[in-house]
Design an enzyme around this catalytic site. Structure first.
Site, PDB file in Angstrom:
ATOM      1  N   VAL A  63       0.810  -1.228   0.000  1.00 56.41           N
ATOM      2  CA  VAL A  63       0.000   0.000   0.000  1.00 56.41           C
ATOM      3  C   VAL A  63       0.840   1.274   0.000  1.00 56.41           C
ATOM      4  N   ASN A  89      -7.125  -0.842   6.268  1.00 54.90           N
ATOM      5  CA  ASN A  89      -6.752  -1.499   7.520  1.00 54.90           C
ATOM      6  C   ASN A  89      -5.249  -1.822   7.623  1.00 54.90           C
ATOM      7  N   SER A 141      -6.124   4.732  15.542  1.00 56.65           N
ATOM      8  CA  SER A 141      -5.673   4.047  16.761  1.00 56.65           C
ATOM      9  C   SER A 141      -5.781   5.018  17.934  1.00 56.65           C
ATOM     10  N   TYR A 154       3.973   6.405  14.485  1.00 55.84           N
ATOM     11  CA  TYR A 154       2.667   5.744  14.398  1.00 55.84           C
ATOM     12  C   TYR A 154       1.543   6.694  14.811  1.00 55.84           C
ATOM     13  N   ALA A 155       1.759   7.421  15.919  1.00 60.31           N
ATOM     14  CA  ALA A 155       0.728   8.362  16.408  1.00 60.31           C
ATOM     15  C   ALA A 155       0.504   9.463  15.386  1.00 60.31           C
ATOM     16  N   ALA A 156       1.584   9.927  14.766  1.00 60.47           N
ATOM     17  CA  ALA A 156       1.465  10.993  13.752  1.00 60.47           C
ATOM     18  C   ALA A 156       0.613  10.499  12.588  1.00 60.47           C
ATOM     19  N   LYS A 158      -1.538   7.956  12.518  1.00 63.10           N
ATOM     20  CA  LYS A 158      -2.911   7.604  12.904  1.00 63.10           C
ATOM     21  C   LYS A 158      -3.753   8.846  13.220  1.00 63.10           C
TER      22      LYS A 158
HETATM   23  N1  CAA Z   1       5.037   4.951  29.805  1.00 60.94           N
HETATM   24  C1  CAA Z   1       5.937   5.718  30.436  1.00 60.94           C
HETATM   25  N2  CAA Z   1       7.256   5.558  30.296  1.00 60.94           N
HETATM   26  C2  CAA Z   1       7.682   4.567  29.502  1.00 60.94           C
HETATM   27  C3  CAA Z   1       6.803   3.729  28.828  1.00 60.94           C
HETATM   28  C4  CAA Z   1       5.417   3.957  29.000  1.00 60.94           C
HETATM   29  N3  CAA Z   1       4.477   3.218  28.360  1.00 60.94           N
HETATM   30  N4  CAA Z   1       7.502   2.856  28.079  1.00 60.94           N
HETATM   31  C5  CAA Z   1       8.799   3.121  28.315  1.00 60.94           C
HETATM   32  N5  CAA Z   1       8.917   4.158  29.178  1.00 60.94           N
HETATM   33  C6  CAA Z   1      10.127   4.765  29.715  1.00 60.94           C
HETATM   34  C7  CAA Z   1      10.890   3.745  30.566  1.00 60.94           C
HETATM   35  O1  CAA Z   1      10.388   3.705  31.890  1.00 60.94           O
HETATM   36  C8  CAA Z   1      12.309   4.296  30.519  1.00 60.94           C
HETATM   37  O2  CAA Z   1      12.446   5.382  31.406  1.00 60.94           O
HETATM   38  P1  CAA Z   1      13.872   5.768  32.034  1.00 60.94           P
HETATM   39  O3  CAA Z   1      14.792   6.049  30.878  1.00 60.94           O
HETATM   40  O4  CAA Z   1      13.569   6.965  32.855  1.00 60.94           O
HETATM   41  O5  CAA Z   1      14.296   4.559  32.802  1.00 60.94           O
HETATM   42  C9  CAA Z   1      12.391   4.847  29.096  1.00 60.94           C
HETATM   43  O6  CAA Z   1      11.028   5.078  28.656  1.00 60.94           O
HETATM   44  C10 CAA Z   1      13.090   3.883  28.167  1.00 60.94           C
HETATM   45  O7  CAA Z   1      12.391   2.649  28.228  1.00 60.94           O
HETATM   46  P2  CAA Z   1      13.021   1.302  27.616  1.00 60.94           P
HETATM   47  O8  CAA Z   1      14.228   0.895  28.389  1.00 60.94           O
HETATM   48  O9  CAA Z   1      11.930   0.283  27.448  1.00 60.94           O
HETATM   49  O10 CAA Z   1      13.553   1.851  26.187  1.00 60.94           O
HETATM   50  P3  CAA Z   1      13.681   1.148  24.823  1.00 60.94           P
HETATM   51  O11 CAA Z   1      14.305   2.157  23.926  1.00 60.94           O
HETATM   52  O12 CAA Z   1      14.298  -0.194  24.944  1.00 60.94           O
HETATM   53  O13 CAA Z   1      12.151   0.896  24.362  1.00 60.94           O
HETATM   54  C11 CAA Z   1       9.970   1.479  23.714  1.00 60.94           C
HETATM   55  C12 CAA Z   1      11.252   1.948  24.380  1.00 60.94           C
HETATM   56  C13 CAA Z   1      10.232   1.183  22.230  1.00 60.94           C
HETATM   57  C14 CAA Z   1       8.975   2.618  23.831  1.00 60.94           C
HETATM   58  C15 CAA Z   1       9.480   0.185  24.390  1.00 60.94           C
HETATM   59  O14 CAA Z   1       9.305   0.434  25.760  1.00 60.94           O
HETATM   60  C16 CAA Z   1       8.180  -0.283  23.809  1.00 60.94           C
HETATM   61  O15 CAA Z   1       8.150  -0.997  22.811  1.00 60.94           O
HETATM   62  N6  CAA Z   1       7.050   0.104  24.412  1.00 60.94           N
HETATM   63  C17 CAA Z   1       5.737  -0.216  23.910  1.00 60.94           C
HETATM   64  C18 CAA Z   1       5.271   0.788  22.899  1.00 60.94           C
HETATM   65  C19 CAA Z   1       3.805   0.533  22.602  1.00 60.94           C
HETATM   66  O16 CAA Z   1       2.952   0.644  23.457  1.00 60.94           O
HETATM   67  N7  CAA Z   1       3.500   0.179  21.332  1.00 60.94           N
HETATM   68  C20 CAA Z   1       2.174  -0.153  20.947  1.00 60.94           C
HETATM   69  C21 CAA Z   1       2.265  -1.188  19.827  1.00 60.94           C
HETATM   70  S1  CAA Z   1       0.659  -1.921  19.473  1.00 60.94           S
HETATM   71  C22 CAA Z   1      -0.039  -0.755  18.550  1.00 60.94           C
HETATM   72  O17 CAA Z   1       0.559   0.154  18.059  1.00 60.94           O
HETATM   73  C23 CAA Z   1      -1.482  -0.872  18.335  1.00 60.94           C
HETATM   74  C24 CAA Z   1      -2.157   0.375  18.646  1.00 60.94           C
HETATM   75  O18 CAA Z   1      -2.576   1.076  17.704  1.00 60.94           O
HETATM   76  C25 CAA Z   1      -2.383   0.746  20.042  1.00 60.94           C
HETATM   77  P1  NAI Z   2      -1.243  -7.178  11.956  1.00 60.88           P
HETATM   78  O1  NAI Z   2       0.206  -6.893  11.962  1.00 60.88           O
HETATM   79  O2  NAI Z   2      -1.763  -8.401  12.623  1.00 60.88           O
HETATM   80  O3  NAI Z   2      -1.805  -7.171  10.460  1.00 60.88           O
HETATM   81  C1  NAI Z   2      -1.482  -6.134   9.586  1.00 60.88           C
HETATM   82  C2  NAI Z   2      -1.686  -6.619   8.170  1.00 60.88           C
HETATM   83  O4  NAI Z   2      -1.298  -5.552   7.286  1.00 60.88           O
HETATM   84  C3  NAI Z   2      -0.809  -7.823   7.815  1.00 60.88           C
HETATM   85  O5  NAI Z   2      -1.561  -8.787   7.117  1.00 60.88           O
HETATM   86  C4  NAI Z   2       0.286  -7.226   6.973  1.00 60.88           C
HETATM   87  O6  NAI Z   2       0.845  -8.127   6.028  1.00 60.88           O
HETATM   88  C5  NAI Z   2      -0.454  -6.082   6.288  1.00 60.88           C
HETATM   89  N1  NAI Z   2       0.466  -5.054   5.775  1.00 60.88           N
HETATM   90  C6  NAI Z   2       1.477  -4.455   6.450  1.00 60.88           C
HETATM   91  N2  NAI Z   2       2.132  -3.609   5.642  1.00 60.88           N
HETATM   92  C7  NAI Z   2       1.525  -3.662   4.438  1.00 60.88           C
HETATM   93  C8  NAI Z   2       1.745  -3.028   3.204  1.00 60.88           C
HETATM   94  N3  NAI Z   2       2.741  -2.149   3.027  1.00 60.88           N
HETATM   95  N4  NAI Z   2       0.925  -3.311   2.171  1.00 60.88           N
HETATM   96  C9  NAI Z   2      -0.085  -4.215   2.315  1.00 60.88           C
HETATM   97  N5  NAI Z   2      -0.338  -4.858   3.463  1.00 60.88           N
HETATM   98  C10 NAI Z   2       0.462  -4.583   4.509  1.00 60.88           C
HETATM   99  O7  NAI Z   2      -1.924  -5.864  12.577  1.00 60.88           O
HETATM  100  P2  NAI Z   2      -3.365  -5.643  13.181  1.00 60.88           P
HETATM  101  O8  NAI Z   2      -3.239  -5.545  14.629  1.00 60.88           O
HETATM  102  O9  NAI Z   2      -4.335  -6.574  12.576  1.00 60.88           O
HETATM  103  O10 NAI Z   2      -3.644  -4.157  12.651  1.00 60.88           O
HETATM  104  C11 NAI Z   2      -4.593  -3.829  11.652  1.00 60.88           C
HETATM  105  C12 NAI Z   2      -4.797  -2.333  11.677  1.00 60.88           C
HETATM  106  O11 NAI Z   2      -5.308  -1.955  12.950  1.00 60.88           O
HETATM  107  C13 NAI Z   2      -3.509  -1.525  11.496  1.00 60.88           C
HETATM  108  O12 NAI Z   2      -3.778  -0.368  10.738  1.00 60.88           O
HETATM  109  C14 NAI Z   2      -3.146  -1.140  12.908  1.00 60.88           C
HETATM  110  O13 NAI Z   2      -2.359   0.005  12.946  1.00 60.88           O
HETATM  111  C15 NAI Z   2      -4.519  -0.917  13.489  1.00 60.88           C
HETATM  112  N6  NAI Z   2      -4.578  -0.982  14.930  1.00 60.88           N
HETATM  113  C16 NAI Z   2      -4.224  -2.119  15.588  1.00 60.88           C
HETATM  114  C17 NAI Z   2      -4.303  -2.155  16.948  1.00 60.88           C
HETATM  115  C18 NAI Z   2      -3.924  -3.349  17.751  1.00 60.88           C
HETATM  116  O14 NAI Z   2      -3.872  -3.231  18.976  1.00 60.88           O
HETATM  117  N7  NAI Z   2      -3.660  -4.502  17.139  1.00 60.88           N
HETATM  118  C19 NAI Z   2      -4.768  -0.989  17.733  1.00 60.88           C
HETATM  119  C20 NAI Z   2      -5.104   0.145  16.931  1.00 60.88           C
HETATM  120  C21 NAI Z   2      -5.023   0.137  15.572  1.00 60.88           C
END
Ligand code: CAA
Ligand code: NAI
Length: 246
Positions: A63, A89, A141, A154-156, A158
């Site tokens: 995409v 999606n 998200s 990601y936040a930017a 979304k």
């Molecule tokens: N809240 C507050 N502080 C946090 C935090 C949180 N959620 N996560 C990390 N920190 C802080 C730590 O406490 C630490 O603080 P100090 O330096 O003061 O000790 C600092 O940030 C660094 O933390 P790490 O050692 O973990 O640093 P890192 O560079 O190894 O990793 C990170 C940082 C990449 C943010 C990792 O903690 C991480 O992956 N966190 C999860 C991020 C997340 O929630 N992603 C969501 C993915 S799912 C999704 O995206 C779906 C959706 O739409 C919601």
């Molecule tokens: P997932 O990682 O399980 O699935 C994502 C799908 O998108 C995969 O099939 C992957 O191959 C496909 N994909 C990735 N890059 C692509 C590209 N360049 N072109 C075509 N396809 C591609 O993720 P999930 O959790 O199912 O997420 C779906 C949507 O929901 C995403 O937009 C994600 O950001 C959003 N979302 C997910 C949350 C969660 O907690 N899982 C929370 C909030 C939003």
């Protein structure tokens, strides 16, 4: 059978939330086009749709590449003659604290999660305008609304999806096209499996419903926004997050 006679294009429909949406849409009578990067999982999902008596095809797409998106749209139109529903999606994460995030990680996420939504919608909308109807569902998200540590890119993207949703709702409403966004909380998919366990546990404590979301929770919201039941809903941002942001 809320989608009988409809054709739905779901990006990222091979796995996770998109897969659940594809299976549900097919059960409700839609012909489903899965556009995804992951060929093996995409074909497996189409196999499941066929097994349950549905009709669907897998189209390989990146995409973030407008030419690839154009080809996906052409393939869908050649096969089924129309597209009634587009679910933007597909999405990825490349998490990292602001101070550590690389330019490459920034660009990857912006290109897939933001440009990908723009490219897919721009490719499909002319056909929806021609037929005078359509439903577009964008996946944002909670990170895009409230921010999340480690998710600058990601936040930017979304948050931008919300802005595009409202803009397109205004531009396309007069053409008979409804554009809405779903805002999932934390949902049990491969994307969340990468998050450190202690972060997940903290998140669950904040959710009044005391559990992560399931892909089916989001698929049901997609279905509602794709069906006639939501015909007067345009430009809405539907949170499906168990109340995590309360
Ligand atoms: N809240 C507050 N502080 C946090 C935090 C949180 N959620 N996560 C990390 N920190 C802080 C730590 O406490 C630490 O603080 P100090 O330096 O003061 O000790 C600092 O940030 C660094 O933390 P790490 O050692 O973990 O640093 P890192 O560079 O190894 O990793 C990170 C940082 C990449 C943010 C990792 O903690 C991480 O992956 N966190 C999860 C991020 C997340 O929630 N992603 C969501 C993915 S799912 C999704 O995206 C779906 C959706 O739409 C919601
Ligand atoms: P997932 O990682 O399980 O699935 C994502 C799908 O998108 C995969 O099939 C992957 O191959 C496909 N994909 C990735 N890059 C692509 C590209 N360049 N072109 C075509 N396809 C591609 O993720 P999930 O959790 O199912 O997420 C779906 C949507 O929901 C995403 O937009 C994600 O950001 C959003 N979302 C997910 C949350 C969660 O907690 N899982 C929370 C909030 C939003």
């Amino acid at each position: 059978m809320r989608l009988t006679g409809k054709v739905a294009l779901i990006t990222g429909g091979a796995r996770g939330i998109g897969k659940e949406g594809a299976l549900l849409f097919a059960k409700e009578g839609a012909k489903v086009v899965i556009g995804d990067f992951d060929k093996a999982c995409g074909e497996e999902t189409i196999g499941l749709i066929t097994q349950q008596g549905g009709d669907g095809i897998f189209v390989h797409v990146d995409v973030s590449d407008s030419e690839s998106v154009r080809k996906m749209t052409e393939t869908a139109l050649t096969r089924y003659g129309k597209i009634d529903i587009l679910v933007n999606n597909a999405g990825i994460t490349r998490d990292g604290l602001l101070t550590k995030l690389s330019e490459e990680e920034w660009n990857q996420v912006i290109q897939v999660n933001l440009s990908g939504v723009f490219f897919s919608t721009q490719a499909v909308v002319p056909h929806m305008i021609e037929q005078g109807s359509g439903k577009i569902i964008n996946t944002s998200s909670i990170s895009g609304i409230y921010g999340n540590v480690g998710q600058t890119n990601y936040a930017a993207a979304k948050a931008a999806v919300v802005g595009m949703t409202k803009t397109w709702a205004k531009e396309l409403g007069r053409k008979g096209i409804c554009v809405n966004a779903v805002v999932p909380g934390f949902i049990e998919t491969d994307m969340v499996a990468k998050v450190p366990n202690k972060v997940i546990q903290k998140m669950i404590e904040r959710i009044p419903l005391q559990r992560l979301g399931r892909p089916s929770d989001i698929a049901k919201a997609y279905l509602f926004l794709a069906s006639d039941e939501s015909d007067y809903i345009n430009g809405s941002i539907l949170h499906v997050d168990g109340g995590i942001t309360l």
